[in-house]
Design a protein around this motif. Structure first.
Motif, short mmCIF file in Angstrom:
data_model
loop_
_atom_site.label_atom_id
_atom_site.label_comp_id
_atom_site.label_asym_id
_atom_site.label_seq_id
_atom_site.Cartn_x
_atom_site.Cartn_y
_atom_site.Cartn_z
N ASN A 21 37.87 -1.94 22.74
CA ASN A 21 37.34 -1.00 23.71
C ASN A 21 37.69 0.40 23.26
OD1 ASN A 21 38.31 0.76 26.32
ND2 ASN A 21 36.40 -0.31 26.72
N GLU A 22 36.74 1.32 23.40
CA GLU A 22 36.98 2.70 23.01
C GLU A 22 36.43 3.61 24.10
OE1 GLU A 22 36.52 5.52 19.03
OE2 GLU A 22 35.96 3.39 19.00
N ASN A 23 37.23 4.59 24.45
CA ASN A 23 36.88 5.49 25.55
C ASN A 23 37.10 6.91 25.07
OD1 ASN A 23 37.22 7.17 27.92
ND2 ASN A 23 37.39 5.31 29.13
N ARG A 24 36.08 7.73 25.17
CA ARG A 24 36.19 9.14 24.78
C ARG A 24 35.79 10.02 25.95
NH1 ARG A 24 36.86 10.15 19.24
NH2 ARG A 24 36.63 8.29 17.93
N ALA A 25 36.57 11.07 26.15
CA ALA A 25 36.31 11.96 27.29
C ALA A 25 36.58 13.39 26.87
CB ALA A 25 37.20 11.58 28.47
N ILE A 64 32.59 8.68 28.14
CA ILE A 64 31.75 7.58 27.69
C ILE A 64 32.67 6.49 27.15
CG2 ILE A 64 29.72 8.98 27.13
CD1 ILE A 64 30.57 8.86 24.20
N TRP A 65 32.24 5.25 27.28
CA TRP A 65 33.05 4.14 26.80
C TRP A 65 32.17 3.00 26.31
CZ3 TRP A 65 32.31 -0.51 29.22
CH2 TRP A 65 31.76 -0.48 30.52
N GLY A 66 32.75 2.20 25.45
CA GLY A 66 32.04 1.04 24.93
C GLY A 66 33.00 -0.09 24.63
N THR A 67 32.53 -1.33 24.76
CA THR A 67 33.34 -2.52 24.52
C THR A 67 32.53 -3.51 23.70
OG1 THR A 67 34.56 -2.29 26.59
CG2 THR A 67 34.56 -4.46 25.60
N LYS A 68 33.20 -4.15 22.75
CA LYS A 68 32.61 -5.24 21.97
C LYS A 68 33.59 -6.43 21.98
CE LYS A 68 28.68 -3.87 19.86
NZ LYS A 68 28.68 -3.73 18.40
N GLU A 88 28.19 -8.75 22.21
CA GLU A 88 28.24 -8.60 23.66
C GLU A 88 28.62 -7.17 24.06
OE1 GLU A 88 30.41 -11.65 25.76
OE2 GLU A 88 30.16 -13.05 24.08
N PRO A 89 27.83 -6.21 23.63
CA PRO A 89 28.20 -4.81 23.90
C PRO A 89 28.09 -4.45 25.38
CG PRO A 89 26.00 -4.92 22.98
CD PRO A 89 26.55 -6.32 22.91
N GLN A 90 28.97 -3.58 25.82
CA GLN A 90 28.93 -2.99 27.15
C GLN A 90 29.23 -1.50 26.99
OE1 GLN A 90 31.87 -5.30 29.32
NE2 GLN A 90 30.26 -6.44 30.35
N THR A 91 28.52 -0.68 27.73
CA THR A 91 28.73 0.77 27.65
C THR A 91 28.72 1.37 29.05
OG1 THR A 91 26.37 1.21 27.38
CG2 THR A 91 27.68 0.94 25.36
N GLY A 92 29.21 2.57 29.14
CA GLY A 92 29.19 3.27 30.42
C GLY A 92 29.62 4.71 30.23
N GLY A 93 29.54 5.46 31.30
CA GLY A 93 29.95 6.86 31.25
C GLY A 93 29.64 7.58 32.54
N PHE A 94 30.14 8.79 32.66
CA PHE A 94 29.86 9.60 33.84
C PHE A 94 30.14 11.06 33.51
CE2 PHE A 94 34.29 8.20 34.22
CZ PHE A 94 34.96 9.41 34.40
N LEU A 95 29.72 11.94 34.43
CA LEU A 95 29.94 13.38 34.29
C LEU A 95 30.34 13.94 35.64
CD1 LEU A 95 29.75 16.00 32.60
CD2 LEU A 95 27.37 16.18 33.33
#
Length: 920
Positions: free
Chosen positions: A390-394, A432-436, A457-464
């Motif tokens: 999992n990687e999360n960048r902000a 933003i974030w993503g998981t594999k 099995e990718p999953q992504t998400g994010g917000f502002l």
């Protein structure tokens, strides 16, 4: 000026040699307040000035951690986990959401978190009451901490270095080994009539040796400073590293600061910029609890388990503790933060009494969180998970624009200072974030490839998120003959976090002081200064989310329609909201006295305050039948009152070769809930209840009344109607009080029996110097709180398989004189967690810091080319006096409702340090 007066008899001499000694007074010290400065003696509000030398002597990750015991009215809770940030609370808990104060660093409204270098600090002021903090309006309800960083001084370049290295040790539980554990475990199984576990008696694992280690902390600072008549500069660099006392934990920080300023005629300009990079290897799981949950008969490694680690077995070690080595090796969590913050300012002074200042502040933070879960297990009955990345960048950005105009002039005995201004601040935070899953592994080396172009099995998400605050401010300070002082402030704030109809709020305050010692009728040879103060003001808060006044819409819903049942996209409101959110308002009164005695050797400050927070912003639980399943909506509901008394006294004598000083401070704060709103009378959380008319989070539990010693006692324990109250009890079981008299033990028998809040807190700081030697010492104590010993509720319960407290003696017919009930496996009869059995005194007194330093003789120092050099030895948290049986009575719990609940809180660690400082 600045030196103590001396009276020396002439006795006919023609030559008299006099050595002047600095006066023991800080009254003429300049204190930084909002958008200006004042002399300490002219303050009309409640302002604490923190000794920065004491801060920088301590080894601490954050400023808040280093301030404990150094000022009245502040409550600090910290922990020894690398990179953890201490919680600081000013004058009690004023709301249910967020009690963090506002930080202002060199005029930039920001935070002083773990990526701020405390060694850069020149001065710290804490604005505690409404009159002192009202200039910051809506963000000042929890108090304001103003920080000024170091600047260069006129003269040639000065180069200074300071370095410290420390070793750290973590406190430990006293737990049983295999032989003692097996004896107790078999006893519990026998009493329950259950066959024994097949314990592996050949294994004797000390899980604390597995999870804990000797930590290390390093702190190195190098600075260059200097200047001329028209400008100055200061450049500093810092490395701070902390290898934690728990395996798999580490924190590293690199920082660089550049402060410069210059003046040309009526124009001045300057900047303060700090660049930091902080990286934390974060702790996985909670080894503070797991070392208690795991049995000594479990091996560290077990080749029959996925991943090869031991963590229990259904047949011979049924427990659900987590192997701390396994989770540390199978989970990798890192959190890295790169931050740039600072401000550029310019001043124009067309007249000696008028100054215009433009302040432009900017802060940006790039955060990077990574998580890798390797294949393998760390606890019993754990479901299979593949390798996961999992990687999360902000990114966070904050821009500040401030325009202020200052008028300052003296007319005979009248002195007038007026400040007027406008500010604008905008915050943006995006993520933003993503998981594999099924991350690839090198079969030869076992190395994983934790990048998001691997796996499936990718999953992504994010917000502002975005928030804007616009403000207008004004302050008038009036001083007549140093006798009568008046301060009036008004600030108007508009916040985008609140509903459009309620965004604007006005926050006024007024304070006054009377210096009696300047009156013609006042005559005293031993009173040097005496001043009375009083203030009244209103502050605000909008410490909620960015969009809490807007409903949450789920756009992932779909519906099948038509004969062909084709899929149509939809949207559903999943969180109900209050569209009329308004300001949370704090109204505060403060009454104080400042005095100095004995040629200013003794100074004293006393404060009494009453603060009431109205329209408290809080989450309101509502039934799921309303259609709300996206979290409780925020509403303006409750009212909370805080009353308190603060006292600080300092005595210092610098008139002799042996100079010394001692400061004692006392703080007492009481909170009370005045209203919970919406006809609520109480809130139950865990073992606590919050009721109208009482403090937050009081302990609400069953009461015990010793142990039954015989069946005759069991049968004799009856209600008024003759019913046996605990018919299933046996000798050695706990007797519970039937408080409501209904003949049975239920939740209705619970009572409020204790408070998690301390009655008072004390700080004691002392120092002395003689020739080249200097000594300093700081104590801190908190008294009167009752806390819940969570780890003890595990070691002393016997109903499941955890380790036990070493030396524990449960009740047996041969050992009836004990407070520990009989060991009984598989039932909560004697182990339920909602009883007073686990409540203990949380009072403690702790030696927070002690130091001995030696400054090398100037003759020797000059020979090696230095202007100064000092070596030091110090220690932190070395001695603690307490009756608390857990690891640390000074624990931090982030829940406002369960403030005194300790269940695996990371303890403060002992620290032994060696330091070196030199300059040239």
């Amino acid at each position: 000026m600045g030196y103590a007066p001396q009276a020396i008899p002439v006795n006919g001499r023609e030559v008299i040699n006099v050595q002047l000694h600095p006066a023991s007074t800080g009254l003429n010290e300049v204190v930084v307040v909002g958008y200006g400065t004042q002399k300490k003696k002219d303050l009309t509000g409640a302002v604490s000035v923190v000794n920065t030398d004491a801060i920088q002597k301590r080894q601490a990750t954050t400023l808040a951690e280093a301030m404990q015991g150094l000022a009245t009215g502040i409550n600090v809770r910290s922990a020894g986990l690398p990179g953890s940030e201490a919680k600081i609370e000013i004058r009690g808990t004023k709301n249910f959401q967020n009690y963090s104060p506002l930080y202002v660093i060199d005029g930039m409204i920001t935070t002083a978190n773990r990526d701020f270098n405390p060694n850069d600090i020149e001065s710290v002021q804490i604005l505690k009451d409404a009159s002192a903090a009202a200039i910051y309006g809506s963000r000042a309800a929890n108090g304001v901490i103003i920080i000024t960083t170091k600047k260069g001084k006129e003269g040639p370049m000065q180069i200074n270095f300071s370095g410290k290295t420390s070793i750290q040790t973590i406190p430990r539980y006293k737990l049983t080994g295999t032989e003692e554990f097996a004896k107790l475990n078999f006893m519990a199984y026998d009493n329950a009539g259950v066959p024994h576990q097949k314990l592996d008696m050949d294994v004797n694992t000390d899980w604390q040796d597995v999870a804990f280690r000797t930590g290390n902390m390093q702190d190195y600072n190098l600075s260059f400073s200097g200047g001329g008549k028209s400008g100055n500069y200061m450049v500093s660099a810092n490395y701070f590293g902390n290898k934690g006392t728990v395996i798999g934990t580490q924190f590293d920080r690199y920082s660089l600061r550049v402060n410069t300023s210059g003046t040309k005629g009526i124009f001045s300009i300057g900047e303060n910029i700090a660049i930091t990079n902080a990286k934390s290897d974060e702790m996985s799981g909670n080894p503070i609890v797991d070392v208690v949950r795991l049995l000594p008969t479990i091996p560290v490694y077990d080749s029959t388990h996925p991943g090869g680690y031991g963590y229990g077995d259904e047949a011979k070690a049924r427990t659900f503790g987590t192997n701390p080595l396994a989770i540390a090796n199978l989970e990798n969590r890192t959190n890295e933060n790169f931050r740039v913050r600072g401000n550029v300012w310019a001043e124009l002074k067309p007249f000696s009494f008028l100054t215009y200042r433009l302040n432009l502040g900017y802060e940006t933070s790039n955060d990077h969180y990574t998580y890798l879960r390797k294949e393998g297990n760390w606890t019993l009955n754990q479901s299979y998970d593949p390798a996961i990345a999992n990687e999360n960048r902000a990114r966070f950005q904050s821009g500040l624009v401030e325009n202020t105009l200052t008028f300052s002039k003296t007319f005979d005995k009248h002195s007038l200072n007026v400040v007027a201004g406008q500010t604008y601040q905008r915050d943006d935070y995006g993520q933003i974030w993503g998981t594999k899953r099924n991350i690839l592994q090198n079969p030869s080396t076992g190395q994983y490839y934790p990048v998001l172009d691997q796996g499936n099995e990718p999953q992504t998400g994010g917000f502002l998120n975005r928030a804007v605050l616009i403000s207008y401010l004004a302050r008038v300070e009036y001083n007549y003959a140093d006798r009568y002082l008046l301060n009036a402030i008004i600030r108007r704030d508009g916040s985008s976090r609140l509903s459009p109809e309620n965004r604007w709020g006005n926050f006024p305050s007024v304070s006054a002081a009377w210096r009696i010692s300047q009156e013609s009728f006042f005559h005293s040879s031993w009173v040097d200064d005496l001043k009375l103060r009083a203030s009244y003001g209103r502050l605000g808060s909008s410490n909620i989310g960015y969009w809490d006044y807007l409903a949450t819409i789920n756009t992932f819903s779909t519906i099948a329609m038509g004969r062909d049942q084709h899929i149509e996209p939809g949207a559903t409101q999943v969180k109900l909201v209050n569209e009329n959110l308004r300001w949370e308002t704090l109204i505060q009164q403060n009454y104080g006295v400042d005095a100095a005695f004995l040629n200013n050797k003794l100074s004293l400050t006393a404060e009494y305050f009453i603060a009431e927070t109205r329209d408290v912003l809080t989450d309101m639980p509502i039934a799921l039948t309303t259609g709300n399943d996206g979290g409780n909506p925020v509403v303006n509901a409750a009212s909370v009152q805080n009353k308190g008394f603060e006292l600080s006294a300092t005595y210092q004598d610098n008139s002799h070769p042996l100079a010394w000083n001692v400061t004692a401070n006392f703080t007492r704060v009481r909170n009370k809930v005045l209203s919970l709103g919406y006809n609520r009378n109480n809130i139950y959380v865990g073992n606590t209840v919050t009721e109208v008319g009482h403090p937050i989070g009081m302990w609400y539990v069953l009461q015990t009344d010793g142990l039954f010693q015989s069946m005759d006692e069991v049968n004799a324990y009856k209600s008024k109607d003759g019913r046996i109250i605990q018919p299933d009890a046996k000798p050695g079981d706990i007797r519970f009080r039937d408080n409501n008299g209904d003949g049975q033990i239920t939740n209705a028998d619970k009572k409020v029996i204790a408070s998690p809040w301390p009655d008072f807190e004390l700080g004691l700081n002392a120092g002395a110097s003689y020739k080249g030697f200097s000594f300093s010492m700081s104590w801190f104590g908190s008294f009167g709180a009752t806390v819940f010993n969570g780890p003890k509720s595990v070691t002393d319960r016997f109903d499941d398989n955890s380790n036990y407290r070493k030396g524990i003696k449960p009740w047996t017919p041969e050992n009836p004189n004990t407070s520990t009930p009989r060991a009984y496996y598989g039932t909560t009869l004697n182990s339920r967690g909602d009883t007073e059995r686990w409540l203990e005194s949380g009072s403690f007194a702790r030696l927070k810091f002690i130091s001995l330093a030696y400054s090398l003789p100037s003759s020797l120092v000059k020979q090696i080319g230095f202007s100064s050099a000092q070596i030091s030895l110090s220690g932190q948290n070395l001695i603690t006096f307490t009756k608390y049986g857990g690891l640390d009575p000074e624990f931090d719990n982030g829940s406002i409702w369960e403030r005194g609940y300790d269940f695996g809180a990371f303890p403060n660690v002992k620290m032994y340090s060696v330091g070196l400082q030199f300059g040239f």
